[in-house]
Design a protein around this motif. Structure first.
Motif, PDB file in Angstrom:
ATOM      1  N   UNK A  13       0.876  -1.168   0.000  1.00 60.60           N
ATOM      2  CA  UNK A  13       0.000   0.000   0.000  1.00 60.60           C
ATOM      3  C   UNK A  13       0.918   1.224   0.000  1.00 60.60           C
ATOM      4  N   UNK A  14       0.655   2.137  -0.907  1.00 57.35           N
ATOM      5  CA  UNK A  14       1.445   3.354  -1.027  1.00 57.35           C
ATOM      6  C   UNK A  14       0.611   4.535  -0.533  1.00 57.35           C
ATOM      7  N   UNK A  15       1.193   5.301   0.391  1.00 51.41           N
ATOM      8  CA  UNK A  15       0.512   6.460   0.972  1.00 51.41           C
ATOM      9  C   UNK A  15       1.234   7.746   0.608  1.00 51.41           C
ATOM     10  N   UNK A  16       0.482   8.800   0.343  1.00 53.28           N
ATOM     11  CA  UNK A  16       1.036  10.143   0.350  1.00 53.28           C
ATOM     12  C   UNK A  16       0.714  10.747   1.715  1.00 53.28           C
ATOM     13  N   UNK A  17       1.608  11.598   2.212  1.00 52.91           N
ATOM     14  CA  UNK A  17       1.416  12.166   3.544  1.00 52.91           C
ATOM     15  C   UNK A  17       2.215  13.451   3.668  1.00 52.91           C
ATOM     16  N   UNK A  18       1.688  14.429   4.400  1.00 49.56           N
ATOM     17  CA  UNK A  18       2.375  15.716   4.538  1.00 49.56           C
ATOM     18  C   UNK A  18       3.482  15.677   5.594  1.00 49.56           C
TER      19      UNK A  18
END
Lengths: 120, 110
Positions: free
Chosen positions: A93-98
């Motif tokens: 699972x690939x997440x984008x996050x700040x």
């Protein structure tokens, strides 16, 4: 409210490439860098790198250098992560996050995740 | 592999206290602040602590964080069933020029 909405699940063959998008809303797009984090099935979190939305400069984890490309499109408030030369162990699972934290406050927001399956 | 080491599991009965350790080195925890994340099953991680011991709004004060030297700890007091989750420490590593996560700890409420 702040939202990071990622593209849908992908199935790719070994050796192929995949691009995951992360559309942002609810905050100033250029205010925070975007990080990418992945999680293989049943495994822990692995940081892949970040991109500065202003200049587009990047910092990739050594493990992914040469295979990952992070870009952004300021006109549509969207970030992209492209991983090439896919292997079975890229299934995750690939997440984008700040992931931003300052002295007194944090801007820590995550996308819902995108499952990438690498299989022949 | 991760440069921050956590125990793979921890458990306790409801109401008890559980502590999770995170061991690093001078290039990460020894130099930079530690963040903690909680990941419920099937969900994205959620920030639990930043700057070693600061709680974002909405995080119950049953949770506490600390740091000493090259190690950090997360404590959960008054354990509740909703605390069953995976917990990760994280910090910037100056040598790797990378954000590193701990190996993760699965907390079970017995």
């Amino acid at each position: 409210q702040v939202q990071l909405v990622q593209s849908g699940a992908e199935v790719q063959q070994p050796g192929a490439s995949v691009e995951v998008s992360c559309k942002t809303s609810g905050y100033t797009f250029t205010a925070y860098s975007m990080h990418w984090v992945r999680q293989a099935p049943g495994q822990g979190l692995e940081w892949m790198g970040w991109i500065n939305p202003n200049r587009g400069n990047t910092n990739y984890a050594q493990e992914f250098q040469g295979r990952v490309t992070m870009t952004r499109d300021r006109s549509i408030n969207t970030f992209y992560m492209k991983l090439s030369g896919l292997r079975s162990d890229d299934t995750a699972i690939y997440y984008c996050a700040t992931l931003y934290c300052g002295p007194t406050t944090c801007f820590d927001n995550w996308g819902q995740g995108t499952l990438v399956t690498v299989s022949s | 592999q991760s440069v921050l080491t956590q125990p793979p599991s921890a458990s306790g009965t409801p109401g008890r206290r559980v502590t999770i350790s995170c061991s690093g080195s001078s290039s990460n925890i020894g130099t930079n602040t530690v963040n903690w994340y909680q990941q419920l099953p099937g969900a994205a991680p959620k920030l639990l602590f930043y700057n070693n011991n600061q709680r974002p709004s909405g995080v119950p004060d049953r949770f506490s964080g600390s740091k000493s030297g090259t190690s950090a700890s997360l404590a959960i007091s008054g354990l509740q069933s909703e605390d069953e989750a995976d917990y990760y420490c994280a910090a910037w590593d100056d040598s790797l020029n990378a954000y590193v996560f701990g190996t993760g700890t699965n907390v079970t409420v017995l």
